[in-house]
Design an enzyme around this catalytic site. Structure first.
Site, PDB file in Angstrom:
ATOM      1  N   HIS A 193       0.786  -1.238   0.000  1.00 40.43           N
ATOM      2  CA  HIS A 193       0.000   0.000   0.000  1.00 40.43           C
ATOM      3  C   HIS A 193       0.820   1.291   0.000  1.00 40.43           C
ATOM      4  O   HIS A 193       0.254   2.375  -0.103  1.00 40.43           O
ATOM      5  CB  HIS A 193      -0.927   0.039   1.221  1.00 40.43           C
TER       6      HIS A 193
HETATM    7  C1  UD1 Z   1      -1.590   5.152   6.292  1.00 44.98           C
HETATM    8  C2  UD1 Z   1      -0.295   5.582   6.993  1.00 44.98           C
HETATM    9  C3  UD1 Z   1       0.709   4.452   6.895  1.00 44.98           C
HETATM   10  C4  UD1 Z   1       0.151   3.146   7.409  1.00 44.98           C
HETATM   11  C5  UD1 Z   1      -1.157   2.839   6.708  1.00 44.98           C
HETATM   12  C6  UD1 Z   1      -1.792   1.594   7.273  1.00 44.98           C
HETATM   13  C7  UD1 Z   1       0.103   8.039   6.781  1.00 44.98           C
HETATM   14  C8  UD1 Z   1       0.944   9.064   6.160  1.00 44.98           C
HETATM   15  N1  UD1 Z   1       0.300   6.758   6.360  1.00 44.98           N
HETATM   16  O1  UD1 Z   1      -1.287   4.930   4.927  1.00 44.98           O
HETATM   17  O2  UD1 Z   1       1.846   4.769   7.659  1.00 44.98           O
HETATM   18  O3  UD1 Z   1       1.070   2.098   7.130  1.00 44.98           O
HETATM   19  O4  UD1 Z   1      -2.056   3.950   6.888  1.00 44.98           O
HETATM   20  O5  UD1 Z   1      -2.808   1.111   6.439  1.00 44.98           O
HETATM   21  O6  UD1 Z   1      -0.711   8.359   7.622  1.00 44.98           O
HETATM   22  N2  UD1 Z   1      -8.655   4.879   1.873  1.00 44.98           N
HETATM   23  C9  UD1 Z   1      -9.899   4.325   1.663  1.00 44.98           C
HETATM   24  N3  UD1 Z   1     -10.543   3.751   2.718  1.00 44.98           N
HETATM   25  C10 UD1 Z   1      -9.974   3.703   3.963  1.00 44.98           C
HETATM   26  C11 UD1 Z   1      -8.706   4.262   4.155  1.00 44.98           C
HETATM   27  C12 UD1 Z   1      -8.049   4.841   3.093  1.00 44.98           C
HETATM   28  O7  UD1 Z   1     -10.447   4.355   0.556  1.00 44.98           O
HETATM   29  O8  UD1 Z   1     -10.602   3.178   4.879  1.00 44.98           O
HETATM   30  C13 UD1 Z   1      -7.968   5.577   0.763  1.00 44.98           C
HETATM   31  C14 UD1 Z   1      -7.870   7.069   1.076  1.00 44.98           C
HETATM   32  O9  UD1 Z   1      -9.003   7.745   0.655  1.00 44.98           O
HETATM   33  C15 UD1 Z   1      -6.640   7.470   0.347  1.00 44.98           C
HETATM   34  C16 UD1 Z   1      -5.789   6.216   0.351  1.00 44.98           C
HETATM   35  O10 UD1 Z   1      -6.641   5.115   0.679  1.00 44.98           O
HETATM   36  O11 UD1 Z   1      -6.939   7.798  -0.984  1.00 44.98           O
HETATM   37  C17 UD1 Z   1      -4.640   6.311   1.317  1.00 44.98           C
HETATM   38  O12 UD1 Z   1      -5.061   6.422   2.677  1.00 44.98           O
HETATM   39  P1  UD1 Z   1      -4.144   7.169   3.771  1.00 44.98           P
HETATM   40  O13 UD1 Z   1      -4.718   7.009   5.113  1.00 44.98           O
HETATM   41  O14 UD1 Z   1      -3.805   8.521   3.279  1.00 44.98           O
HETATM   42  O15 UD1 Z   1      -2.766   6.409   3.702  1.00 44.98           O
HETATM   43  P2  UD1 Z   1      -2.416   4.879   3.820  1.00 44.98           P
HETATM   44  O16 UD1 Z   1      -1.787   4.485   2.531  1.00 44.98           O
HETATM   45  O17 UD1 Z   1      -3.560   4.059   4.309  1.00 44.98           O
END
Ligand code: UD1
Length: 353
Positions: free
Chosen positions: A204
């Protein structure tokens, strides 16, 4: 004593589970739980509260955003209101996500003491890794720094952080031991997987999935691997979006793709697998707790002990195939990250200072 804990992303729910059960043993401590909303899909958030028996948060801010600055800023605006209202004695933050740094900065501006769980981790590469920035900023403004490994104490020393630093071990190990009797093996049975004859993969990180060429390289290698040994891939929503956007779905044809799965299911799969392929910070360590080796798709890791001991290895996509099939059977020592009583040690320090 009033403690305000801030969580928001998947690994933080696991860490909170360890702390909450210790905090609940104390009559003189009130914990206020805030969920920023960073992870919001049912299987990225709610299921963790269910399977880990975590009390529901008093506040759920419902904050999501694609841009990190916007996400962090919006969290700070809402967290500030709550901290002013609740007047906690201490703010508890976990790990290295945007929710962590938002809570730490807000508490600092309100002159509230900060306790950072999983302090002192460093990995330096890649240069603009958001988690590394979040860790550094949080550590430098924290009052109590709870370190999961001896090395994290040295890392803090090098940056001149000496006060309030404690080695406690890793709260994720506490939860691993506590939950082990309840690990869920139903996916192993359902997919007809044989003992030590499949790979569990998670992917991810922005630097692996946001660029088409790199993601394509990783997925085509995993696809090739899956023709020789089954690959199970619970897919993060970020990666799902990218795969659709880049039109890479064909590279998943022989991989068992699932929605994100809960903690007990992931650990159940891990206990019987051959190896793990991952770019997750937490999971490369949880596979070690399970006595498994992880091939880590990262240029560096903050859990470097596992690489130095020959348990895990860091690879670029070009090296992935050979690393998965490489035969090496290192001794896997237990207790690199403490004895499974980290939360107890943390709560003792938290409440005595
Ligand atoms: C975040 C953390 C990372 C951790 C990971 C665990 C930061 C900078 N990074 O990364 O350290 O390893 O979580 O999973 O905080 N999204 C969904 N549904 C969800 C959650 C996320 O669709 O329930 C989508 C968001 O809209 C976004 C993308 O996934 O477009 C990334 O989510 P984000 O929380 O920004 O970062 P992660 O890659 O999950």
């Amino acid at each position: 004593m009033k403690i305000l804990s801030v969580i928001g992303a998947r690994p933080q729910f696991v860490k909170e589970a360890a702390l909450q059960s210790e905090l609940m043993k104390l009559d003189n401590v009130q914990e206020i739980l805030v969920h920023t909303g960073q992870h919001y899909d049912k299987n990225m958030s709610e299921i963790f509260f269910n399977v880990l028996n975590i009390n529901l948060p008093k506040y759920n801010l419902g904050i999501t955003a694609n841009l990190h600055g916007e996400m962090t800023g919006k969290m700070m605006i809402e967290l500030e209101k709550i901290m002013i209202e609740e007047k906690p004695d201490k703010v508890l933050v976990y790990g290295d996500t945007n929710s962590t740094v938002a809570a730490a900065l807000t508490a600092n501006k309100l002159k509230i003491e900060i306790a950072h769980i999983e302090a002192g981790l460093r990995q330096k590469k890649p240069k603009y890794m958001p988690e590394e920035t979040n860790r550094i900023v949080t550590d430098h403004i924290s009052d109590l720094l709870f370190c999961p490994s001896e090395r994290s104490i040295d890392n803090l020393k090098k940056e001149g952080i000496l006060n309030g630093v404690y080695f406690t071990g890793d709260v994720m190990y506490d939860i691993f031991l506590k939950m082990k009797p309840g690990f869920d093996y139903s996916k192993v049975d359902k997919l007809n997987l044989r003992e030590k004859d499949y790979i569990v993969m998670t992917l991810h990180r922005d630097f692996n999935v946001d660029e088409k060429e790199k993601l394509e390289k990783i997925l085509s290698t995993m696809n090739k691997i899956s023709k020789e040994i089954p690959v199970i891939y619970p897919m993060h929503p970020r990666t799902k979006k990218r795969i659709n956007e880049f039109g890479l779905n064909k590279l998943l044809d022989s991989i068992f793709v699932t929605e994100p799965i809960d903690y007990l299911q992931l650990m159940g799969l891990t206990e019987h697998c051959f190896k793990v392929v991952t770019d997750s910070g937490g999971y490369q360590k949880e596979s070690y707790f399970s006595g498994k080796q992880a091939v880590v798709l990262m240029p560096a890791t903050s859990w470097i002990e596992l690489v130095e001991k020959g348990i895990n290895c860091l690879v670029e996509p070009e090296e992935l195939y050979n690393a998965v099939f490489k035969e090496n059977k290192p001794d896997i020592p237990r207790n690199i990250y403490g004895n499974g009583n980290a939360a107890e040690l943390i709560v003792k320090k938290l409440t005595e200072s």
